[in-house]
Write a protein that holds these residues in place. Structure first.
Motif, PDB file in Angstrom:
ATOM      1  N   VAL A   1      46.112 -14.772  29.977  1.00 40.86           N
ATOM      2  CA  VAL A   1      46.362 -13.428  30.515  1.00 40.86           C
ATOM      3  C   VAL A   1      47.803 -13.251  30.961  1.00 40.86           C
ATOM      4  O   VAL A   1      48.272 -12.125  31.126  1.00 40.86           O
ATOM      5  CB  VAL A   1      45.423 -13.099  31.697  1.00 40.86           C
ATOM      6  CG1 VAL A   1      43.986 -12.994  31.231  1.00 40.86           C
ATOM      7  CG2 VAL A   1      45.558 -14.136  32.815  1.00 40.86           C
TER       8      VAL A   1
ATOM      9  N   ALA B   1      47.856  -9.642  27.266  1.00 37.21           N
ATOM     10  CA  ALA B   1      47.586  -8.628  28.286  1.00 37.21           C
ATOM     11  C   ALA B   1      47.486  -7.247  27.645  1.00 37.21           C
ATOM     12  O   ALA B   1      46.563  -6.470  27.938  1.00 37.21           O
ATOM     13  CB  ALA B   1      48.692  -8.644  29.340  1.00 37.21           C
TER      14      ALA B   1
ATOM     15  N   ALA C   1      44.247  -7.109  25.571  1.00 36.98           N
ATOM     16  CA  ALA C   1      43.063  -6.937  26.413  1.00 36.98           C
ATOM     17  C   ALA C   1      42.929  -5.490  26.875  1.00 36.98           C
ATOM     18  O   ALA C   1      41.819  -4.929  26.880  1.00 36.98           O
ATOM     19  CB  ALA C   1      43.137  -7.867  27.623  1.00 36.98           C
TER      20      ALA C   1
ATOM     21  N   ASN D   1      39.789 -15.663  30.778  1.00 31.41           N
ATOM     22  CA  ASN D   1      41.096 -16.230  30.444  1.00 31.41           C
ATOM     23  C   ASN D   1      40.920 -17.700  30.074  1.00 31.41           C
ATOM     24  O   ASN D   1      40.583 -18.524  30.930  1.00 31.41           O
ATOM     25  CB  ASN D   1      42.037 -16.088  31.652  1.00 31.41           C
ATOM     26  CG  ASN D   1      43.324 -16.878  31.471  1.00 31.41           C
ATOM     27  OD1 ASN D   1      43.892 -16.899  30.378  1.00 31.41           O
ATOM     28  ND2 ASN D   1      43.782 -17.528  32.529  1.00 31.41           N
TER      29      ASN D   1
END
Length: 343
Positions: free
Chosen positions: A71, A77, A80, A98
């Motif tokens: 992450v 990031a 996601a 993660n």
């Protein structure tokens, strides 16, 4: 006359009550033959399931598990966020995990997602042999791989063809006059690390650049390995005049070490990074990157998972990579940057 039960349907269809229940709840793991038998039995018996009981027994959780590699990595990031927003529009809540570039941590999350009976899983897999991924598939949990794959596993995936971008980057550096280019590779335990190193090896051969093995440093897709690579490169008698990092976090580590050594990016050392995170275009000098669309990758992963949840077998998708030239790549200076042993 007694009401027809699901056990009566199962007996008429010649299947187990559990299979009949899965068919009636719309579970995609049932076979076409079972669905046909149960549906025929429903018609023949005029079975009318109780709506309230059916809701209580439903296997749908309206949740999807998403497991990213790290992450802290800006690429993951952004990925996601893209996936979470797309799933939310479809009515799913995302459970984010993660892996931290660690297979044991990955497996711990996957085991938890299995126990929570998520409707599907999107995962950027770690390593080449995971009992937890095998368990996902054995339990027929709808699964899609994103960014990475696992050899031998037939799982729909969305990945990037790194070759075009890496070849363009190496050609660009060769045209600028660089002959010794350092490559910070990703871990060879994951598909992107292997594929990008293979593309790099082929590209430098095509351009006739130095194939000195000391110019390849295998990192772990984390920033510290990028810093370590720069330290190793600049300790050589003939340091590279350009560096290509195979992901954004290793590029961040490389940039930090170059700054620490008072070397000017784009003047003393040319730098190219794989992944175009937002702030790479904002630093001074702006970073030349190999770009691929995180938005397309996330949207495609969700579309593939939708199809798998619905019982389909979608084809995997490969996206393209391309070179975006900015100020961090330039012609080599007349004398190579100093090594750590020469001040």
């Amino acid at each position: 006359m007694n009401a027809v039960t699901i056990k009566d349907v199962a007996t008429r269809a010649g299947v187990s009550p559990a299979t009949a229940s899965r068919v009636l709840s719309g579970n995609p793991s049932t076979s076409a033959e079972s669905r046909e038998l149960v549906e025929r039995a429903v018609r023949e018996l005029d079975f009318r399931p109780n709506a309230q009981a059916r809701a209580l027994r439903s296997t749908r959780s309206d949740t999807v598990g998403l497991l990213v590699s790290d992450v802290r990595n800006p690429f993951f990031a952004d990925l996601a966020h893209t996936i979470e927003q797309a799933l939310l529009e479809l009515g799913y809540v995302t459970l984010l995990g993660n892996a931290n570039e660690n297979q044991q941590q990955q497996d711990r999350y996957l085991d938890t997602l299995i126990s929570r009976r998520v409707d599907g899983v999107i995962v950027a897999p770690q390593g080449t042999d995971s009992a937890s991924i095998e368990a996902l598939l054995a339990r027929e949990v709808p699964t899609v791989f994103v960014d990475r794959t696992v050899p031998g596993l037939d799982v729909p995936s969305v990945t990037t063809d790194s070759g075009p971008g890496i070849r363009a980057a190496v050609r660009h550096l060769a045209e600028l006059g660089h002959t010794r280019v350092g490559y910070i590779a990703g871990p060879q335990s994951v598909s992107t690390g292997r594929e990008r190193l293979e593309s790099w090896t082929a590209a430098i051969a095509e351009q006739g650049l130095s194939d000195d093995p000391a110019l390849v440093h295998v990192g772990d897709f984390q920033s510290a390995s990028g810093s370590a690579a720069v330290h190793a490169f600049l300790s050589l008698d003939q340091p590279p005049t350009a560096i290509l990092a195979a992901d954004s976090l290793m590029a961040v580590g490389a940039i930090a070490m170059l700054h620490r050594l008072d070397l000017r990016i784009g003047r003393d050392v040319a730098v190219v990074a794989f992944d175009d995170i937002e702030w790479f275009s904002l630093i001074d000098p702006a970073l030349t990157v190999i770009s691929h669309s995180v938005e397309d990758m996330g949207a495609t992963a969700v579309a593939l998972l939708q199809e798998v949840i619905s019982g389909g077998r979608p084809e995997s998708v490969t996206l393209v990579s391309e070179l975006v030239i900015r100020a961090s790549s330039s012609s080599p200076v007349p004398t190579p940057p100093r090594s750590l042993g020469r001040n």
